[in-house]
Design a protein around this motif. Sequence first.
Motif, PDB file in Angstrom:
ATOM      1  N   LEU A 124      -6.192  -2.812  -5.380  1.00 23.37           N
ATOM      2  CA  LEU A 124      -5.675  -2.991  -4.029  1.00 23.37           C
ATOM      3  C   LEU A 124      -6.596  -2.270  -3.068  1.00 23.37           C
ATOM      4  O   LEU A 124      -6.977  -1.119  -3.289  1.00 23.37           O
ATOM      5  CB  LEU A 124      -4.254  -2.436  -3.937  1.00 23.37           C
ATOM      6  CG  LEU A 124      -3.396  -2.891  -2.761  1.00 23.37           C
ATOM      7  CD1 LEU A 124      -3.067  -4.377  -2.884  1.00 23.37           C
ATOM      8  CD2 LEU A 124      -2.106  -2.076  -2.696  1.00 23.37           C
ATOM      9  N   PRO A 160      -8.015  -2.129   1.420  1.00 23.85           N
ATOM     10  CA  PRO A 160      -7.639  -2.468   2.792  1.00 23.85           C
ATOM     11  C   PRO A 160      -7.897  -3.948   3.072  1.00 23.85           C
ATOM     12  O   PRO A 160      -8.839  -4.539   2.527  1.00 23.85           O
ATOM     13  CB  PRO A 160      -8.522  -1.559   3.653  1.00 23.85           C
ATOM     14  CG  PRO A 160      -8.861  -0.417   2.767  1.00 23.85           C
ATOM     15  CD  PRO A 160      -8.959  -0.993   1.386  1.00 23.85           C
ATOM     16  N   GLN A 183      -6.457  -8.792   0.244  1.00 23.60           N
ATOM     17  CA  GLN A 183      -6.048  -7.390   0.099  1.00 23.60           C
ATOM     18  C   GLN A 183      -6.121  -6.898  -1.330  1.00 23.60           C
ATOM     19  O   GLN A 183      -6.061  -5.692  -1.563  1.00 23.60           O
ATOM     20  CB  GLN A 183      -4.620  -7.186   0.640  1.00 23.60           C
ATOM     21  CG  GLN A 183      -4.257  -5.710   0.787  1.00 23.60           C
ATOM     22  CD  GLN A 183      -2.876  -5.505   1.362  1.00 23.60           C
ATOM     23  OE1 GLN A 183      -2.150  -6.474   1.610  1.00 23.60           O
ATOM     24  NE2 GLN A 183      -2.503  -4.272   1.590  1.00 23.60           N
ATOM     25  N   GLU A 222       0.811  -1.218   0.000  1.00 22.77           N
ATOM     26  CA  GLU A 222       0.000   0.000   0.000  1.00 22.77           C
ATOM     27  C   GLU A 222       0.843   1.267   0.000  1.00 22.77           C
ATOM     28  O   GLU A 222       0.302   2.368  -0.155  1.00 22.77           O
ATOM     29  CB  GLU A 222      -0.950   0.017   1.197  1.00 22.77           C
ATOM     30  CG  GLU A 222      -0.275  -0.199   2.542  1.00 22.77           C
ATOM     31  CD  GLU A 222      -0.301  -1.650   2.963  1.00 22.77           C
ATOM     32  OE1 GLU A 222      -0.407  -1.890   4.179  1.00 22.77           O
ATOM     33  OE2 GLU A 222      -0.232  -2.547   2.095  1.00 22.77           O
TER      34      GLU A 222
END
Length: 487
Positions: free
Chosen positions: A405, A407, A483, A378
């Motif tokens: 992508l 959380p 994720q 991230e």
Amino acid sequence: MRKRVASVWFPRLPSDRVLRARTLEAANSDRPFALVQHAKNTDRIYCLNPAAEAQGLHRGMGLSDARAYCPELYSAAANPQEDARFLQSLARWSKRYCPWVGVDGRDGLVLNITGSAHLFGGEAEMLDDMRHRLARAGLTGRIAAADTRGAAWARTHYARKPDADITALPVAALRLDEKTDTALQRLGLRKISDLLALPRMTIARRFGPHVMLRLDQAMGTQDETITPIGEAPHYAVRMTLPEPIGLSADVMAGTKRLLDQLCDKLKRQAMGARRLQLTMRRVDQGAQQIELRLAAPMRDAMRILPLFDRGIRTADAGFGIDELRLEATQVENLADAQITAATAARPDGLEDLITRLGNRIGLENIQRFLPADSHIPERSFQIVPAAYSTATGSWSTLRPRPLCLFPPEPIAASGARPPAQFRWRRMSLTTGRATGPERIAPEWWLPDDNWRSGVRDYWKVDTTQGRRLWLFYTPQNPNWFVQGEFP
């Protein structure tokens, strides 16, 4: 006609600038205020107002020591760049007194007022008018005039009276550096008159020619020039029409002529326009304005002209437009580039598209991804406005990364290998093939609550339902998460 030079010194220019723009809880002159700058591994006072000086504070003092002496001290961060711009604006303001104005250091101005004082009733009246206007603007300024620039500077910085005899002033009034000033005082040469009493060769042999140069400049035996500030280029063109126009085609034709003139001026200055404003004045004294924000610095009239089409077609011409004015309100450096096969083949349509969309939804809302130097998924990219960044193709990664992508989302599973079956987002999925693991350790030098569970083992999981997911397992705190998703 005798030459006369005026020197203006702003001893508290940085703090005066900030106090003019801020509203404090108390009056500016009553509350201790200081600007702070980081120097010598600590925050130190950069500039302060008279109320802070009355508390025993001084420049260069540590902020922590200053707060111990004066707990009610109000502070702010110093900005030398803004101070320099403010001094330039004061120099332009000073041209109301004479056309020859220069900047003297970081906190002063020098004016060649020869032949200008009579326009204000005399030299004394001119200087009084300057003091009155500066005081009304909230600025502390010391002003004095003399036959030479050095003498005027000495009076503003060291004399108690504007017409004091400079020979009675300290030798530091000759604009000497601190080391030379200290050496002269150790020999008992504390005033300018002490230097004048010595043989010239003795001073030059002991301290070098610089001291004699400053002395001659102050006494008038050596001329000293004043470098005036240059006028900033103004990127604006205007067209007055003999007959009012109202058709969009006519306005576009006039805009094309203005663009050609403006772009030629930008090219001569090696600049490019970032923001343009077209003002259409109507015969009823009304005005229509069209602002165009460009995605990149441009000075190509053929590329810019079509971008005005939408704004001109929607403008209200009223009873007719009799004047057009085009101004580049924001410009950037744009040097000439060598034309190569690569640059000639590079399309400019993307920048034009960003400009068209950005003028509708805002240039800041059109963003692009840029690579970042981090192995954390991230943190391996950053999102920046496309108009104020340059695309790069150096996306280097050892393992494939998902385009989508998000959380981490927990799933119910156990064991160190991907589960054969699991439920994610209300969907029951079956693992068809699993590739991995890829262990990623957290960046211990950066605090991140999302990585407190320790290392992660990432797996690329192809499900029989067609979803290709990116899962990871936290062995130090056993749990499974999803994720990302591959296309």
